[in-house]
Scaffold this active site. Structure first.
Site, PDB file in Angstrom:
ATOM      1  N   THR A 107       0.827  -1.208   0.000  1.00  0.00           N
ATOM      2  CA  THR A 107       0.000   0.000   0.000  1.00  0.00           C
ATOM      3  C   THR A 107       0.863   1.261   0.000  1.00  0.00           C
ATOM      4  OG1 THR A 107      -1.849  -1.087   1.115  1.00  0.00           O
ATOM      5  CG2 THR A 107      -1.735   1.300   1.307  1.00  0.00           C
ATOM      6  N   THR A 147      -4.467  -1.410  -4.179  1.00  0.00           N
ATOM      7  CA  THR A 147      -3.086  -1.903  -4.020  1.00  0.00           C
ATOM      8  C   THR A 147      -2.998  -3.351  -4.469  1.00  0.00           C
ATOM      9  OG1 THR A 147      -2.507  -0.403  -2.219  1.00  0.00           O
ATOM     10  CG2 THR A 147      -1.333  -2.502  -2.282  1.00  0.00           C
ATOM     11  N   ASN A 148      -4.099  -4.091  -4.256  1.00  0.00           N
ATOM     12  CA  ASN A 148      -4.048  -5.534  -4.447  1.00  0.00           C
ATOM     13  C   ASN A 148      -4.114  -5.987  -5.898  1.00  0.00           C
ATOM     14  OD1 ASN A 148      -4.061  -5.327  -1.716  1.00  0.00           O
ATOM     15  ND2 ASN A 148      -6.160  -6.064  -1.439  1.00  0.00           N
ATOM     16  N   SER A 324      46.508 -12.348  -4.101  1.00  0.00           N
ATOM     17  CA  SER A 324      46.894 -12.355  -2.704  1.00  0.00           C
ATOM     18  C   SER A 324      47.639 -11.073  -2.347  1.00  0.00           C
ATOM     19  CB  SER A 324      47.789 -13.564  -2.410  1.00  0.00           C
ATOM     20  OG  SER A 324      48.319 -13.504  -1.104  1.00  0.00           O
ATOM     21  N   SER A 325      47.460 -10.675  -1.094  1.00  0.00           N
ATOM     22  CA  SER A 325      48.194  -9.520  -0.577  1.00  0.00           C
ATOM     23  C   SER A 325      49.532  -9.940   0.015  1.00  0.00           C
ATOM     24  CB  SER A 325      47.365  -8.811   0.501  1.00  0.00           C
ATOM     25  OG  SER A 325      47.115  -9.699   1.576  1.00  0.00           O
ATOM     26  N   LYS A 330      50.379 -14.873  -7.195  1.00  0.00           N
ATOM     27  CA  LYS A 330      49.204 -15.742  -7.079  1.00  0.00           C
ATOM     28  C   LYS A 330      48.022 -15.115  -7.811  1.00  0.00           C
ATOM     29  CE  LYS A 330      46.884 -18.620  -3.616  1.00  0.00           C
ATOM     30  NZ  LYS A 330      45.525 -18.584  -4.126  1.00  0.00           N
TER      31      LYS A 330
END
Length: 478
Positions: A107, A147-148, A324-325, A330
């Protein structure tokens, strides 16, 4: 109030059944929308832009219908239609401030549209926002509606607009996988069942299978889309059409078809069309099936590309970013990983949609807002996930022919090809020797003198092992 829009501190007073409330003077939304925005601070998001456009299309078609019937005057109809056109073009979307998840069966979303359209129409007719005697949100914009019937119809329209974009990307994926199947047609690799060596297969056959399953997903989604074209406009509150003009039901669908350019059909039973929303369960299920299949494909690509030195290493995925950090060099399979996560999200959304649809009671389901929130999310994440899957992964996959051949030649699984020629028991004996000594199956077969060399060459012809046709090969030892 400033959290919704950066309006000046000037207000107009509006009233509803709850009481009076100050609304920012410049706002196009009204008191009911503002209450909803204050009540439902759930996701921090706002109504989907395509859903907003769908609401405007419904309101436009309804105004045209009510004018044709003769219960809405031309000036008001024109003002409503023009206001709706502005929204359809993308204007005033910032005035739709309700959260996607909300109580009240939608609604709040419906009234947000009614109020914004009414206030813009009032302006177009020379009035001031809030002068609802000129154009009223309920009496004029929402005339013949509820609304429905508005909200489920808007949900269907929105899904019908979003799904073709997903299908377009799925077709791209299907085509790309098919091209890869042709490219890899001569690459023989080891097939595996239950993560153990099985029998040889062509890499092209695997990619052809991926292409086929994506094709089935496209068909499933297309079939499920058909149920979304059946709408319940004219049903009003519970399917009985109360408060709608007797001619409204017959005229609204043709007008909505013209406005949306979508071939819509009226529900055969408007009570059924209002009570039951299994069509959303159906489309979500089709999306879930697709997600499951895509995740399985992504799993396979991650496995086949694993390593690169200590895993399968049969294919190479395009390197897209550092993996990868801490570990230099990688590179991770980030695109298949994100496809997996998209799939997990869609599968979870399907559970939410299923539970919300099941929770409907008697003449209405109050939980359509969360259904639409999750359904639209599933469609859009699928669309974007497949797009990156095609462009940043699948189209750039290459095969490690040498590695694939090496794994096949060193596999014990090829002993299966001996069964039709020397029997299961003798083949199992060779397999046990190979497992114990590490010798290739081919060498053991020759060493034992079970078959001649030319016969062994025929039996272990890699291409022959990947195609049906045993009846065309001579059994060398019956």
């Amino acid at each position: 109030m400033e959290q919704f829009m950066n309006y000046k501190s000037e207000y107009r007073v509006e009233s509803d059944s709850i009481g009076n409330k100050e609304v920012p003077k410049e706002a196009y939304y009204g008191v009911q929308t503002l209450r909803a925005a204050e009540n439902f601070k759930i996701t921090g998001l706002r109504t989907h832009k395509e859903f907003i456009k769908s609401l405007a299309e419904i309101k436009k078609a309804s105004a045209i219908t009510n004018r044709e019937i003769g219960i809405l005057n031309n000036d008001v109809e024109n003002a409503i239609v023009n206001a709706c056109d502005e929204i359809i073009e993308g204007r005033l979307h910032e005035e739709f401030i309700t959260d996607p998840i909300q109580g009240g069966a939608g609604t709040s979303m419906n009234m947000n549209a009614n109020e914004v359209i009414a206030n813009r129409a009032i302006e177009l007719l020379g009035g001031e926002k809030g002068e609802y005697s000129i154009v009223h949100p309920n009496d004029h914009v929402n005339m013949g509606q509820s609304t429905n019937d508005v909200i489920p119809t808007a949900g269907k329209l929105t899904a019908l607009k979003l799904i073709p974009k997903a299908i377009f990307q799925l077709k791209r994926l299907q085509d790309t996988l098919k091209k890869k199947s042709e490219e890899f047609n001569d690459v023989i690799k080891m097939g595996r069942t239950q993560m153990q060596d099985a029998v040889p297969v062509r890499l092209g056959q695997e990619f052809a299978a991926y292409s086929k399953v994506v094709g089935r997903d496209i068909k499933r989604i297309n079939r499920a889309m058909e149920s979304l074209t059946v709408i319940n406009m004219g049903a009003t509150a519970i399917g009985t059409g109360i408060n709608a003009h007797c001619e409204y039901e017959a005229k609204i669908i043709p007008n909505l078809r013209k406005v949306t350019n979508i071939m819509l059909n009226q529900s055969e039973d408007l009570v059924d069309g209002t009570q039951n929303i299994d069509c959303f369960v159906e489309i979500s299920a089709a999306l879930k099936a697709c997600a499951v299949n895509l995740s399985k494909i992504a799993n396979d690509l991650r496995l086949m590309s694993s390593g690169p030195r200590t895993g399968f290493g049969e294919i190479n995925l395009p390197a897209k970013q550092n993996g990868s950090s801490i570990m230099p060099g990688k590179v991770n399979p980030v695109i298949p990983e994100v496809v997996n996560q998209v799939a997990f999200n869609i599968i979870g959304n399907d559970t939410t949609i299923s539970m919300a649809a099941e929770a409907g009671q008697l003449e209405l389901n109050a939980f359509e807002p969360v259904i639409f929130y999750k359904l639209f999310e599933s469609i859009e994440t699928l669309t974007h996930g497949v797009n990156t899957f095609v462009d940043n992964c699948v189209s750039g996959i290459t095969a490690n022919d040498k590695r694939c051949k090496e794994l096949v030649e060193n596999s014990i699984g090829i002993v299966t090809a001996l069964c039709p020629h020397i029997g299961y028991k003798e083949s199992a004996r060779i397999a046990k020797i190979a497992m114990k000594t590490g010798e290739p199956v081919r060498d053991i077969t020759l060493k034992l003198g079970i078959l001649k060399e030319d016969e062994v060459d025929k039996v272990f012809d890699p291409m022959a092992m990947t195609e049906p046709g045993i009846c065309e090969r001579k059994l060398v030892n019956k």
